[in-house]
Enzyme design. Structure first.
Site, PDB file in Angstrom:
ATOM      1  CD  GLU A 133      -2.663  -1.297   2.526  1.00 47.97           C
ATOM      2  OE1 GLU A 133      -4.052  -1.256   2.398  1.00 47.97           O
ATOM      3  OE2 GLU A 133      -2.146  -1.497   3.649  1.00 47.97           O
ATOM      4  CE  LYS A 144      33.230   7.862  20.704  1.00 50.95           C
ATOM      5  NZ  LYS A 144      33.306   7.334  19.777  1.00 50.95           N
ATOM      6  CE  LYS A 168      35.829   4.214  22.256  1.00 55.30           C
ATOM      7  NZ  LYS A 168      36.929   4.458  21.339  1.00 55.30           N
ATOM      8  CB  CYS A 227      24.940 -28.005  -3.707  1.00 55.15           C
ATOM      9  SG  CYS A 227      25.214 -28.013  -1.624  1.00 55.15           S
TER      10      CYS A 227
END
Length: 669
Positions: free
Chosen positions: A33, A111, A307, A424
Site C-alpha cells: 500500500e 556513544k 570507552k 547442491c
C-alpha cells in the site's frame, strides 16, 4: 480537490506512514500500500514538478549515480573527543572542570558506533549534508543522506540556520540482512555495522544507499549559541521537538558518581539496543563554560569519551562443524561450551576459514579465548596453549561437500573451500533466485518468496524443475492463484528463448559474470562448442583469465552441471547465441562513457560500441581510446583531459557511426 491539494495530501500521508515505519516501528499500512501511494505521488510530481515539495518522501529513493563527492568546508569544526578508559581518569576530568566551574553540569550520552555527519538546514529545509572528514573538510553526501528516512527534510523553525551533528548507523537487523545478501552475491562481507554504514554512505549511487536501512541519531547542535541556546541538553530537547531522532539514553547531572552509575547501567543493557555503542560521552552542559574551557589542538577540554573495554572470556572448543553457505563456501564454525559474553550466552563462533584455523593452531578440545567482534559476532581470538591437554589431532577441511557430496574446490587466493555442485541443496534457493533474476533469465514474478515456497512444497529441486511446473500446483501455493500461476508459467516459457549469454550468467558459475558470459557466448555461440573447449582454449579468448577458465571448465564437466544442462535442454531452453556484431569499425578500441547522453542511454551506447567490435570500460586509463562525454560529465572527463585521451561529444560520436546503425539499435532496445 485540485492537483496541488492531492499532491500535498499524498505527501503528508506518506510522511506520517514513513515515521510510523522507520521511527516508531509501528507501521499502519502494508509495504504494498505504501509503494502504491508513493508511485502515485511520483507520477504526479513528474507531471507537475512545480508543486513537488522539498520534504516529499520521493526524495528518499536516490537519484542518478554521482561521479564523485565534492569537498565541503565545515563552518563549525567537527572535533573528535579525548578517550578515557578508567573511572580514575573521569574523576580527574571532573576535578579540573569543577576547579574552574563549581556549578558545571554534565550532559551524558551513549556513544554510537557509526559515522559522524553534519546536517545543514537553511530556512527549515535540509540544504546539505557532509561527512566529518578531518574535522575541517568533509565530503558532500547530501544525496545519500536524503535517503535516510529518519532525517527530516523539512522542519518547522524560525531559526534561519541550524547545523545538526549526528551519527549515522546501521541497525543490527539491517546489518545481518545486508551481509546475507552480500554472501548470496559473492561479495566480501562487512566486518561490523560501522563499516557497513560508512561504506553505504560513500556509495556513488544513492539508490544503493537507500536500500541499506541506515538510521541516524543526533547528538549536537553545532551552532547552538547562535540559535539562542545556553544549554546543550536543552538544545537536544529542542531538536527532538523538531522531529530529529536524538541520542538515547541520556542524562544531565552535576555528580560524577551518577555519571559512573549511568556508565555501568548502559554497559549492562547495551545488548538490548538495536545499534552498537562503544562508550559513553560526558560533556559540560553549559555552552558558556565550554567557550571559556576551549580546546587543545586535538580535542575539546570540556568533553571526554569513556570507552568500554572489550570483553574476552575463556571456554572449551567442543567441536568444529562445517556450514555450506548459499554461495557454496564451506565455513568452519566452533561449537563451544556456553559462556556469557557481552550480555548474551555464546555457544558458537565463526572460525572464518582453513587458514585461520591453521595459523591459530586451533584443535578440538582446546581452551580458547573468545570475544564479540564489533560487539556482535562471536569469534575465537586464540588458543590458550598452556591449557592444552595432551596431543590433540589437527583439523582438516573435508574433501567433499557435507551436503551434496560433490568435490570441493580450494581457492588459495581467498583461503576459501567451495562446493562445486551445480544442484547442491545448500545453495539451491540462492541459485534459483539468481537464475530467475532480471539480468539472468529475467523470469518476472519469480522472486525469493516464491522460490522458497516452491522449495518448501517440494515442487522444485533444481533450476530445470521450474520448466516442468504444473499450473494447478503453482496456483495452490499461498498468495498465488490461477492468474498468478498463468503469468509465472508464461514468463517461464518466454525465458526459454533467451540467448546463451543469459543462460551462462544464470548458472551462477564462479567468476562468470554478465560481461564474461557475453564474451564467451559470442566466441562460442553454442553450448556444445563451449563444452568442447579446453581450459587453454578458453584463456585464449580476450578478457578470459585462468581462474575463470578453470572454474567454467570444471563446472561444465561436473556431473551436476551436465545433469542441469541436459534437463534444461529437455525443457526446450535455448543454448545458442545470435551474432549481434554488425561491423568492425571500433575493433580494438576501448570507450568510456560518462555524463548524460541525449540520444540513447549508457547501456544502449555500450551495445552500439560492442556491435561494432569495440569495448566499453568503466574507468579511464592511458589505454582508453576515447571518452564519450555527455552533459554534466565529471571526474572521468577531467581524468581523460589530464591523460590526453581523446574526448568525443555525443554529436561527434554519432557522426562516426554508419548511417543505419542508430535505427537498428532502436529496433533492438
Amino acid at each position: 480537490m485540485t492537483v496541488k491539494e492531492q499532491m500535498d495530501q499524498l505527501t503528508d500521508e506518506l510522511i506520517v506512514h514513513a515515521r510510523k515505519y522507520y521511527e516508531e516501528d509501528a507501521p499502519e499500512i502494508s509495504d504494498f500500500e505504501y509503494d502504491a501511494l508513493s508511485r502515485q505521488l511520483r507520477q504526479l510530481e513528474q507531471e507537475y514538478p512545480q508543486w513537488a515539495r522539498a520534504d516529499s518522501p520521493t526524495q528518499r529513493i536516490g537519484g542518478e549515480p554521482l561521479e564523485g563527492f565534492d569537498e565541503v568546508r565545515h563552518d563549525y569544526p567537527m572535533e573528535s573527543l579525548q578517550d578515557v578508559f578508567s573511572y580514575e581518569e573521569l574523576w580527574e576530568f571532573d576535578r579540573k572542570i569543577k576547579e574552574q566551574f563549581p556549578q558545571a553540569l554534565y550532559s551524558v550520552e551513549v556513544k554510537i558506533d557509526g559515522l559522524s555527519v553534519a546536517l545543514d538546514y537553511r530556512d527549515g529545509l535540509f540544504y546539505q549534508g557532509a561527512t566529518r572528514g578531518n574535522g575541517v573538510v568533509g565530503e558532500d553526501i547530501t544525496q545519500n543522506l536524503r535517503t535516510i528516512h529518519s532525517i527530516p527534510l523539512k522542519i518547522d523553525t524560525s531559526i534561519p540556520r541550524l547545523v545538526v551533528r549526528g551519527e549515522v548507523y546501521m541497525p543490527f537487523e539491517a546489518f545481518q540482512r545486508l551481509n546475507a545478501l552480500r554472501e548470496e552475491e559473492e561479495q566480501p562481507l562487512f566486518a561490523n555495522p560501522r563499516n557497513a554504514a560508512a561504506g553505504s554512505l560513500r556509495q556513488l549511487d544513492p539508490a544503493v544507499a537507500a536500500k541499506r536501512g541506515l538510521r541516524i541519531l543526533c547528538f549536537n547542535l553545532q551552532n547552538a549559541q547562535e540559535a539562542g541556546f545556553g544549554s546543550h541538553y536543552d538544545s537536544l530537547e529542542s531538536l527532538s521537538a523538531l522531529g530529529f531522532p536524538v541520542v538515547e539514553p541520556r542524562l544531565r547531572t552535576s555528580s560524577m558518581d551518577e555519571v559512573i552509575r549511568f556508565i555501568e547501567k548502559a554497559g549492562e543493557e547495551r545488548d538490548k539496543l538495536s545499534f552498537g555503542i562503544d562508550g559513553i560521552v560526558i560533556k559540560v552542559d553549559q555552552l558558556a563554560y565550554r567557550e571559556e574551557l576551549g580546546s587543545t589542538a586535538k580535542a575539546p577540554r570540556w568533553a571526554v569519551a569513556y570507552k568500554y573495554p572489550p570483553e574476552v572470556k575463556e571456554t572449551r572448543l567442543l567441536d568444529i562443524t562445517i556450514q555450506v553457505g548459499r554461495t557454496g563456501v564451506l565455513t568452519p564454525n566452533a561449537v563451544l561450551e556456553p559462556v556469557r559474553l557481552a550480555g548474551t550466552t555464546v555457544s558458537r563462533a565463526t572460525l572464518h576459514n582453513r587458514d585461520f584455523i591453521k595459523s591459530k593452531d586451533i584443535r578440538i578440545g582446546d581452551i580458547v579465548r573468545v570475544r564479540k567482534a564489533g560487539e556482535i559476532i562471536p569469534e575465537v581470538l586464540e588458543v590458550v596453549r598452556e591449557k592444552r591437554e595432551g596431543e590433540l589431532p589437527e583439523f582438516h577441511m573435508p574433501e567433499t561437500c557435507p551436503v551434496c557430496g560433490a568435490p570441493v574446490l580450494e581457492d588459495p587466493e581467498e583461503a576459501a573451500v567451495r562446493c562445486t555442485g551445480a544442484e547442491c541443496p545448500a545453495q539451491l534457493a540462492r541459485n534459483i533466485t539468481h537464475f530467475a533474476s532480471r539480468d539472468a533469465m529475467d523470469i518476472e514474478g519469480l522472486g525469493p518468496a516464491i522460490v522458497h515456497s516452491l522449495l518448501r512444497n517440494g515442487l522444485i529441486r533444481s533450476q530445470a524443475d521450474l520448466y516442468f511446473l504444473k499450473k494447478e500446483d503453482v496456483a495452490a501455493l499461498e498468495g498465488m492463484g490461477d492468474k498468478s500461476a498463468e503469468n509465472l508459467l508464461s514468463q517461464l516459457e518466454k525465458s526459454k528463448e533467451n540467448p546463451l549469454e543469459r543462460v551462462l550468467y544464470a548458472f551462477g558459475i564462479r567468476h562468470v559474470g554478465q560481461k564474461t558470459a557475453q564474451v564467451l557466448a559470442r566466441h562460442f555461440p553454442t553450448i556444445e562448442k563451449l563444452e568442447e573447449a579446453s581450459a587453454e582454449e578458453l584463456t585464449a579468448v580476450r578478457d578470459i583469465g585462468g581462474k575463470t577458465a578453470i572454474s567454467l571448465h570444471q563446472w561444465l564437466h561436473s556431473q551436476q552441471g551436465q545433469h542441469l544442462i541436459h534437463r534444461l535442454k529437455e525443457a526446450g531452453v535455448n543454448f545458442t547465441q545470435p551474432q549481434t556484431q554488425v561491423g568492425d569499425l571500433f575493433q580494438g578500441k576501448t570507450f568510456v562513457l560518462t555524463g548524460t547522453l541525449r540520444h540513447f542511454s549508457r547501456s544502449q551506447g555500450q551495445k552500439l560500441i560492442e556491435s561494432l567490435g569495440g569495448k566499453a570500460s568503466s574507468s579511464v586509463s592511458k589505454k582508453t581510446s576515447y571518452v564519450l562525454a555527455g552533459e554534466e560529465a565529471g571526474s572521468k572527463l577531467e581524468k581523460a583531459l589530464s591523460l590526453g585521451v581523446p574526448v568525443l561529444s555525443e554529436e561527434e560520436f554519432i557522426q562516426m557511426l554508419p548511417p543505419d546503425i542508430l535505427a537498428k539499435q532502436g529496433e533492438n532496445k
